[in-house]
Design an enzyme around this catalytic site. Structure first.
Site, PDB file in Angstrom:
ATOM      1  N   ARG A 196     -31.729  32.853 -25.343  1.00  0.00           N
ATOM      2  CA  ARG A 196     -32.485  31.746 -24.299  1.00  0.00           C
ATOM      3  C   ARG A 196     -33.873  32.311 -23.724  1.00  0.00           C
ATOM      4  O   ARG A 196     -34.633  31.936 -24.017  1.00  0.00           O
ATOM      5  CB  ARG A 196     -31.477  31.301 -23.166  1.00  0.00           C
ATOM      6  CG  ARG A 196     -31.871  30.122 -22.624  1.00  0.00           C
ATOM      7  CD  ARG A 196     -33.105  29.896 -21.350  1.00  0.00           C
ATOM      8  NE  ARG A 196     -32.508  31.077 -20.296  1.00  0.00           N
ATOM      9  CZ  ARG A 196     -33.315  31.452 -19.521  1.00  0.00           C
ATOM     10  NH1 ARG A 196     -34.428  31.237 -19.233  1.00  0.00           N
ATOM     11  NH2 ARG A 196     -32.558  32.320 -18.575  1.00  0.00           N
ATOM     12  N   ASP A 197     -33.833  33.237 -23.025  1.00  0.00           N
ATOM     13  CA  ASP A 197     -34.827  33.701 -21.953  1.00  0.00           C
ATOM     14  C   ASP A 197     -35.869  34.209 -23.061  1.00  0.00           C
ATOM     15  O   ASP A 197     -37.184  34.240 -22.986  1.00  0.00           O
ATOM     16  CB  ASP A 197     -34.259  34.485 -21.023  1.00  0.00           C
ATOM     17  CG  ASP A 197     -35.687  34.809 -20.079  1.00  0.00           C
ATOM     18  OD1 ASP A 197     -36.464  34.254 -20.088  1.00  0.00           O
ATOM     19  OD2 ASP A 197     -35.401  35.604 -18.938  1.00  0.00           O
TER      20      ASP A 197
ATOM     21  N   HIS B 220     -30.290  38.525 -12.294  1.00  0.00           N
ATOM     22  CA  HIS B 220     -31.182  38.251 -13.328  1.00  0.00           C
ATOM     23  C   HIS B 220     -32.454  38.856 -12.856  1.00  0.00           C
ATOM     24  O   HIS B 220     -33.320  38.535 -12.003  1.00  0.00           O
ATOM     25  CB  HIS B 220     -31.454  37.059 -13.787  1.00  0.00           C
ATOM     26  CG  HIS B 220     -32.298  36.662 -15.043  1.00  0.00           C
ATOM     27  ND1 HIS B 220     -31.821  36.593 -16.312  1.00  0.00           N
ATOM     28  CD2 HIS B 220     -33.553  36.734 -15.024  1.00  0.00           C
ATOM     29  CE1 HIS B 220     -32.997  36.294 -17.053  1.00  0.00           C
ATOM     30  NE2 HIS B 220     -34.176  36.366 -16.475  1.00  0.00           N
TER      31      HIS B 220
ATOM     32  N   HIS C 229     -36.111  41.517 -13.844  1.00  0.00           N
ATOM     33  CA  HIS C 229     -37.046  41.569 -15.143  1.00  0.00           C
ATOM     34  C   HIS C 229     -37.560  43.203 -15.045  1.00  0.00           C
ATOM     35  O   HIS C 229     -37.399  43.593 -14.012  1.00  0.00           O
ATOM     36  CB  HIS C 229     -38.257  40.546 -14.884  1.00  0.00           C
ATOM     37  CG  HIS C 229     -37.809  39.315 -15.479  1.00  0.00           C
ATOM     38  ND1 HIS C 229     -38.710  38.239 -15.361  1.00  0.00           N
ATOM     39  CD2 HIS C 229     -36.959  38.691 -16.033  1.00  0.00           C
ATOM     40  CE1 HIS C 229     -38.188  37.018 -15.925  1.00  0.00           C
ATOM     41  NE2 HIS C 229     -37.025  37.573 -16.501  1.00  0.00           N
TER      42      HIS C 229
ATOM     43  N   CYS D 106     -40.670  34.851 -17.780  1.00  0.00           N
ATOM     44  CA  CYS D 106     -40.645  33.749 -17.514  1.00  0.00           C
ATOM     45  C   CYS D 106     -41.879  33.159 -18.045  1.00  0.00           C
ATOM     46  O   CYS D 106     -42.971  33.918 -17.881  1.00  0.00           O
ATOM     47  CB  CYS D 106     -40.660  33.254 -16.007  1.00  0.00           C
ATOM     48  SG  CYS D 106     -40.863  31.617 -15.761  1.00  0.00           S
TER      49      CYS D 106
ATOM     50  N   ASN E 296     -37.492  41.435 -19.995  1.00  0.00           N
ATOM     51  CA  ASN E 296     -36.229  41.408 -19.310  1.00  0.00           C
ATOM     52  C   ASN E 296     -35.825  42.909 -19.169  1.00  0.00           C
ATOM     53  O   ASN E 296     -36.380  43.602 -19.897  1.00  0.00           O
ATOM     54  CB  ASN E 296     -35.405  40.503 -20.146  1.00  0.00           C
ATOM     55  CG  ASN E 296     -35.505  39.045 -19.900  1.00  0.00           C
ATOM     56  OD1 ASN E 296     -35.145  38.728 -18.575  1.00  0.00           O
ATOM     57  ND2 ASN E 296     -35.931  38.259 -20.721  1.00  0.00           N
TER      58      ASN E 296
END
Lengths: 318, 318
Positions: free
Chosen positions: A14-15, A211, A213, A244, A253
């Site tokens: 996803r990310d 979450h 980074h 993002c 990430n």
């Protein structure tokens, strides 16, 4: 005391993929997800139910969810921006849905094109929708406080605003809130303080995941701080892909490979076969030619005499 | 409780340059050292007194020490492999000398071509030499326990062997011992345990610094663990250059730029002007064309609204 069993939530499909312009073929996504699950990853955020016009990379999310649901023991998570996305997620059979709420209202407008009030209204509508489902079809519902460590538009966000939004997400019917360092602004002290403050409002059981980074290289140091605060679920992405796309300069990430190495070296349990996980990187490299993959452990290899966690010990159910 | 003032010991001119085949011109080294000191770095390991035939990159160490000594307030550190190196270091006027002792005897033979007994004899001879100097010319003398978190030849080294060597270094006359993760095998739990164990033998005041690598991406997480154990001196290198050239697969120091960002973001004080430090990277890039520089903060930039530490507050003398 640090808990011994840590849940790694792989967010790369996803990310990671939403940050890359190339569209990964659906079959490659399936191979990736299946291989990570086979290596022992127990939760994967497999996609996002956003309009295909916005993120064509994730247009096949419903098919991916259906596939991932065939893998025994895997928690299939998805991101949803609104009620319509939640409807699609529940229809597809997702086990966990995450609604992001950017604590920076400017970032919320830029990212989701919605004010705080509008996102909270969506959260309430989603909670009502979930409650109307038969018990077996009710996904776990997380409201994720994004840009919580600062925003590239507004800078630091007042703590009272963050705490009010956390309370409002829970009041709207979320099962829990999450913290998301969308912009890579977090540091270990801020991670600990934010967890303490938000838990003061929502309770320890309603904040169990984070979450983070690696934008400024502090990803694993921030993970360590979170572990020391008894956080049990850590988001990361294979090869560190993602970040993002709406926050300029924010990318990267936490790298799943390095994270698993750190946890296992510390004697913590992930349920993951690290050697097998390192092999999954090949799928990613083949499916995303030219895309940079991050992480140090894949190149350095495992230390001589490194004892991986015994795969045979059953993990506590989280 | 974590101390608020952290001493960063820049090791790039020694550990970085010895790992690179290109020879940096003496004038570039001077410009680099002067620029880092001007940015507020208070300790720099500027070279190593080894035979020029072994490490031609560091053949100008005596000249570099003499230059660095002209910079007010800078602690000028050097590595020495033996008594002869210590004689040269004292002659040149070094403020601090570090003798590495690899706790893996196989690595010691490969790296220094000396057994443990031989290195300990050198340590005793160096201590005697230092004691014979007038007080103003006596450098601080550290015995550095290298490969302390594991060795690429022997794997894990028995703890009792490490503790015995720490004791023997102190008995030989070292002012303190240091810990060095030569191979990048450390993890946060191992860092804490090793600091606790070695301090149990030598006392807290005789273990104040640590040298960590970023080989598997855990550099800053391991630094955080060390800070939580009240370590005050952290080695790092600008651009993360360096590592141990004799340990296959081991490379990458902790990146000074990311380290300073982490510390300042946590509200700790380094005495360093971070913006100015980031500018020093240019000197390195120009003097080492084609050499990869590491670190994330230089590309990502500082967070919006980031408040650097106030440069005007005097630091505690460490």
């Amino acid at each position: 005391m640090m808990r011994t069993d840590i849940l790694i939530s792989e967010v790369g499909p996803r990310d990671g993929l939403q940050s890359i312009s190339a569209v990964m073929p659906t079959e490659a996504k399936k191979a990736w997800i299946a291989a990570e699950a086979a290596a022992g990853v127990r939760e994967i955020e497999v996609g996002s139910f956003v309009p295909a016009t916005l993120l064509p990379q994730l247009a096949d999310t419903a098919e991916i969810v259906a596939f991932a649901k065939t893998i025994p023991g895997l928690t299939v998570a998805v991101l949803v921006p609104n009620l319509r996305g939640a409807e699609a997620a529940i229809e597809a059979g997702a086990d966990k849905i995450t609604l992001p709420l950017s604590v920076s209202e400017s970032h919320s407008m830029a990212n989701l094109r919605r004010s705080h009030g509008q996102v909270l209204a969506e959260a309430a509508a989603i909670a009502t929708l979930i409650a109307a489902q038969p018990r077996a079809k009710r996904p776990h519902f997380e409201g994720s406080l994004s840009t919580v460590f600062g925003c590239t538009i507004e800078g630091a966000i007042p703590l009272r605003q963050i705490l009010r939004l956390a309370e409002q997400l829970m009041a709207a019917g979320c099962d829990e809130v999450g913290l998301s360092d969308t912009t890579g602004y977090a540091d270990p002290r801020a991670v600990k303080e934010m967890i303490r403050e938000v838990r003061g409002v929502v309770g320890a059981n309603a904040l169990t995941g984070i979450h983070l980074h690696n934008t400024r290289g502090l990803g694993l140091a921030n993970v360590l701080a979170a572990l020391e605060m008894d956080i049990e679920t850590i988001d990361s992405s294979l090869g560190g892909i993602g970040g993002c796309p709406f926050a300029p300069g924010a990318s990267g990430n936490v790298v799943t490979e390095d994270l698993v190495f750190m946890l296992q070296a510390m004697g913590l349990r992930t349920g993951i076969d690290l050697e097998e996980l390192l092999g999954v990187r090949r799928i990613l490299a083949d499916a995303l030619p030219g895309e940079p993959l991050y992480g140090f452990t894949p190149d350095a290899g495992l230390p001589l005499g490194f004892v991986p966690e015994p795969a045979s010990i059953p993990l506590e159910t989280i």
